[in-house]
Design a protein around this motif. Sequence first.
Motif, PDB file in Angstrom:
ATOM      1  N   ALA A   1       0.749  -1.266  -0.068  1.00 50.42           N
ATOM      2  CA  ALA A   1       0.029  -0.283   0.168  1.00 50.42           C
ATOM      3  C   ALA A   1       0.725   1.359   0.035  1.00 50.42           C
ATOM      4  O   ALA A   1       0.701   2.279  -0.618  1.00 50.42           O
ATOM      5  CB  ALA A   1      -1.059  -0.031   1.091  1.00 50.42           C
ATOM      6  N   ALA A   2       1.866   1.162   0.743  1.00 52.54           N
ATOM      7  CA  ALA A   2       2.706   2.581   0.734  1.00 52.54           C
ATOM      8  C   ALA A   2       3.414   2.608  -0.589  1.00 52.54           C
ATOM      9  O   ALA A   2       3.675   3.787  -1.064  1.00 52.54           O
ATOM     10  CB  ALA A   2       3.989   2.044   2.057  1.00 52.54           C
ATOM     11  N   LYS A   3       3.961   1.602  -1.333  1.00 46.89           N
ATOM     12  CA  LYS A   3       4.645   1.659  -2.577  1.00 46.89           C
ATOM     13  C   LYS A   3       3.580   2.325  -3.559  1.00 46.89           C
ATOM     14  O   LYS A   3       4.022   3.220  -4.261  1.00 46.89           O
ATOM     15  CB  LYS A   3       5.116   0.204  -3.169  1.00 46.89           C
ATOM     16  CG  LYS A   3       6.294  -0.186  -2.378  1.00 46.89           C
ATOM     17  CD  LYS A   3       6.835  -1.515  -3.067  1.00 46.89           C
ATOM     18  CE  LYS A   3       7.999  -2.069  -2.310  1.00 46.89           C
ATOM     19  NZ  LYS A   3       8.339  -3.263  -2.912  1.00 46.89           N
ATOM     20  N   ALA A   4       2.277   1.955  -3.437  1.00 46.73           N
ATOM     21  CA  ALA A   4       1.231   2.323  -4.490  1.00 46.73           C
ATOM     22  C   ALA A   4       0.966   4.038  -4.132  1.00 46.73           C
ATOM     23  O   ALA A   4       0.954   4.728  -5.009  1.00 46.73           O
ATOM     24  CB  ALA A   4       0.089   1.920  -4.104  1.00 46.73           C
ATOM     25  N   GLN A   5       1.170   4.376  -2.710  1.00 46.42           N
ATOM     26  CA  GLN A   5       0.830   5.753  -2.406  1.00 46.42           C
ATOM     27  C   GLN A   5       2.184   6.601  -2.956  1.00 46.42           C
ATOM     28  O   GLN A   5       2.212   7.746  -3.269  1.00 46.42           O
ATOM     29  CB  GLN A   5       0.945   6.067  -0.794  1.00 46.42           C
ATOM     30  CG  GLN A   5      -0.468   5.191  -0.276  1.00 46.42           C
ATOM     31  CD  GLN A   5      -1.752   6.162  -0.623  1.00 46.42           C
ATOM     32  OE1 GLN A   5      -1.405   7.376  -0.971  1.00 46.42           O
ATOM     33  NE2 GLN A   5      -2.629   5.612  -0.485  1.00 46.42           N
ATOM     34  N   VAL A   6       3.376   5.842  -2.643  1.00 49.71           N
ATOM     35  CA  VAL A   6       4.620   6.723  -3.447  1.00 49.71           C
ATOM     36  C   VAL A   6       4.578   6.743  -4.913  1.00 49.71           C
ATOM     37  O   VAL A   6       4.766   8.026  -5.547  1.00 49.71           O
ATOM     38  CB  VAL A   6       5.971   5.847  -3.116  1.00 49.71           C
ATOM     39  CG1 VAL A   6       7.041   6.521  -3.782  1.00 49.71           C
ATOM     40  CG2 VAL A   6       6.095   5.725  -1.516  1.00 49.71           C
ATOM     41  N   ALA A   7       3.947   5.829  -5.783  1.00 50.68           N
ATOM     42  CA  ALA A   7       3.702   5.903  -7.233  1.00 50.68           C
ATOM     43  C   ALA A   7       2.592   7.045  -7.485  1.00 50.68           C
ATOM     44  O   ALA A   7       2.881   7.941  -8.490  1.00 50.68           O
ATOM     45  CB  ALA A   7       3.355   4.579  -7.694  1.00 50.68           C
ATOM     46  N   GLN A   8       1.625   7.016  -6.581  1.00 52.44           N
ATOM     47  CA  GLN A   8       0.512   8.079  -6.735  1.00 52.44           C
ATOM     48  C   GLN A   8       1.063   9.590  -6.579  1.00 52.44           C
ATOM     49  O   GLN A   8       0.904  10.537  -7.199  1.00 52.44           O
ATOM     50  CB  GLN A   8      -0.458   7.815  -5.816  1.00 52.44           C
ATOM     51  CG  GLN A   8      -1.426   8.787  -6.067  1.00 52.44           C
ATOM     52  CD  GLN A   8      -2.889   8.115  -5.221  1.00 52.44           C
ATOM     53  OE1 GLN A   8      -2.758   7.124  -4.491  1.00 52.44           O
ATOM     54  NE2 GLN A   8      -3.846   9.052  -5.329  1.00 52.44           N
ATOM     55  N   ALA A   9       1.862   9.585  -5.623  1.00 51.99           N
ATOM     56  CA  ALA A   9       2.391  10.892  -5.288  1.00 51.99           C
ATOM     57  C   ALA A   9       3.311  11.386  -6.124  1.00 51.99           C
ATOM     58  O   ALA A   9       3.668  12.662  -6.520  1.00 51.99           O
ATOM     59  CB  ALA A   9       3.096  11.000  -3.874  1.00 51.99           C
ATOM     60  N   LYS A  10       4.023  10.590  -6.747  1.00 51.50           N
ATOM     61  CA  LYS A  10       5.202  10.957  -7.764  1.00 51.50           C
ATOM     62  C   LYS A  10       4.397  11.507  -9.060  1.00 51.50           C
ATOM     63  O   LYS A  10       4.640  12.459  -9.908  1.00 51.50           O
ATOM     64  CB  LYS A  10       6.217   9.515  -8.217  1.00 51.50           C
ATOM     65  CG  LYS A  10       7.123   9.382  -7.121  1.00 51.50           C
ATOM     66  CD  LYS A  10       8.144   8.442  -7.461  1.00 51.50           C
ATOM     67  CE  LYS A  10       9.176   8.235  -6.288  1.00 51.50           C
ATOM     68  NZ  LYS A  10      10.098   7.013  -6.769  1.00 51.50           N
TER      69      LYS A  10
ATOM     70  N   ALA B   1       2.929  18.868  -3.867  1.00 52.17           N
ATOM     71  CA  ALA B   1       3.012  17.694  -4.186  1.00 52.17           C
ATOM     72  C   ALA B   1       4.479  16.810  -3.859  1.00 52.17           C
ATOM     73  O   ALA B   1       4.377  15.781  -3.502  1.00 52.17           O
ATOM     74  CB  ALA B   1       2.805  17.640  -5.826  1.00 52.17           C
ATOM     75  N   LYS B   2       5.496  17.533  -3.938  1.00 50.83           N
ATOM     76  CA  LYS B   2       6.770  16.950  -3.560  1.00 50.83           C
ATOM     77  C   LYS B   2       6.603  16.774  -2.105  1.00 50.83           C
ATOM     78  O   LYS B   2       7.405  15.754  -1.717  1.00 50.83           O
ATOM     79  CB  LYS B   2       7.837  18.055  -3.795  1.00 50.83           C
ATOM     80  CG  LYS B   2       8.122  18.237  -5.395  1.00 50.83           C
ATOM     81  CD  LYS B   2       9.297  19.289  -5.510  1.00 50.83           C
ATOM     82  CE  LYS B   2       9.540  19.472  -6.872  1.00 50.83           C
ATOM     83  NZ  LYS B   2      10.976  20.167  -7.218  1.00 50.83           N
TER      84      LYS B   2
ATOM     85  N   GLU C   1       7.108   8.565   0.896  1.00 49.26           N
ATOM     86  CA  GLU C   1       8.472   7.702   0.778  1.00 49.26           C
ATOM     87  C   GLU C   1       8.679   7.261   2.424  1.00 49.26           C
ATOM     88  O   GLU C   1       9.192   6.311   2.380  1.00 49.26           O
ATOM     89  CB  GLU C   1       9.490   8.494   0.151  1.00 49.26           C
ATOM     90  CG  GLU C   1       9.312   8.616  -1.217  1.00 49.26           C
ATOM     91  CD  GLU C   1      10.115   9.417  -1.892  1.00 49.26           C
ATOM     92  OE1 GLU C   1      10.781  10.173  -1.338  1.00 49.26           O
ATOM     93  OE2 GLU C   1      10.375   9.526  -3.154  1.00 49.26           O
ATOM     94  N   ALA C   2       8.442   8.223   3.291  1.00 48.69           N
ATOM     95  CA  ALA C   2       8.846   8.057   4.606  1.00 48.69           C
ATOM     96  C   ALA C   2       7.752   6.867   5.045  1.00 48.69           C
ATOM     97  O   ALA C   2       8.440   6.182   5.924  1.00 48.69           O
ATOM     98  CB  ALA C   2       8.610   9.397   5.228  1.00 48.69           C
ATOM     99  N   ALA C   3       6.763   6.828   5.050  1.00 46.08           N
ATOM    100  CA  ALA C   3       5.629   6.011   5.382  1.00 46.08           C
ATOM    101  C   ALA C   3       6.165   4.394   4.400  1.00 46.08           C
ATOM    102  O   ALA C   3       6.280   3.540   5.210  1.00 46.08           O
ATOM    103  CB  ALA C   3       4.346   6.121   4.787  1.00 46.08           C
ATOM    104  N   LEU C   4       6.756   4.570   3.405  1.00 43.03           N
ATOM    105  CA  LEU C   4       7.217   3.389   2.882  1.00 43.03           C
ATOM    106  C   LEU C   4       8.369   2.827   3.575  1.00 43.03           C
ATOM    107  O   LEU C   4       8.426   1.707   3.952  1.00 43.03           O
ATOM    108  CB  LEU C   4       7.424   3.437   1.337  1.00 43.03           C
ATOM    109  CG  LEU C   4       8.142   2.323   0.570  1.00 43.03           C
ATOM    110  CD1 LEU C   4       7.289   1.264   0.633  1.00 43.03           C
ATOM    111  CD2 LEU C   4       8.511   2.668  -0.883  1.00 43.03           C
TER     112      LEU C   4
END
Length: 221
Positions: A60-69, A134-135, A142-145
């Motif tokens: 889930a954290a990886k998905a959030q990182v991809a969405q944020a990027k 957004a950054k 990324e911290a959550a990941l």
Amino acid sequence: SATGTVEPEEVVDVGAQVAGKIVAFGTDARGREVDYGSVVEAGMVLARIDDALYAADVAAAKAQVAQAKAAVQKAQADLGQMQARLLQMENDWKRAQKLGPSDALSQTDFDAARSNYEVAKANLGVGKAAIEQAKGTAAQAEAALRRAQQNLCYCTIKSPVKGVIIDRRVNIGQTVVASLNAPSLFLLAKDLTRMQVWVSVNEADIGRIKPGQQVTFTVDA
């Protein structure tokens, strides 16, 4: 004479930093499941906690990182459009200033050109702020990941030192609950050649105890 216990001089209490069910134990140098008396090396796996929930958190954290990027890229693309829009409005405003309110350019069109230019400048500032936001969101994701990945690593309990297991306090299938105090899973002695005797000396005899005094002890076993 007094009664006491024989203990290693230095012991290490190995705990768990995450909650979960014990699903397996590691193996010692002889290939046997770690237990009382097992000799272990630093970094050797002692036990594994069920990591299904923590692996899901990582996904889930990886998905959030991809969405944020992706949000950062979108904000940057939007900024490019705003810059192009600002350039167009700036040129329109310059032409309007040259003509001025006249027969060739009505007062309404003149005011509209100036307004569009000011709005485009304001939108550019909003676009830059959106990129920074957004950054920040991406950095937070990324911290959550990293936190989720670290919790996943904590599901593997490893020996912090070389030593001998003198107590195994959990069994397979048992659930450990990590709260304010990490639950103790294993007790390791770093060096069994260096032992100490803890005794409760009677109040009447304590005055006869001196540093360096010779002692003898026996054990029941």
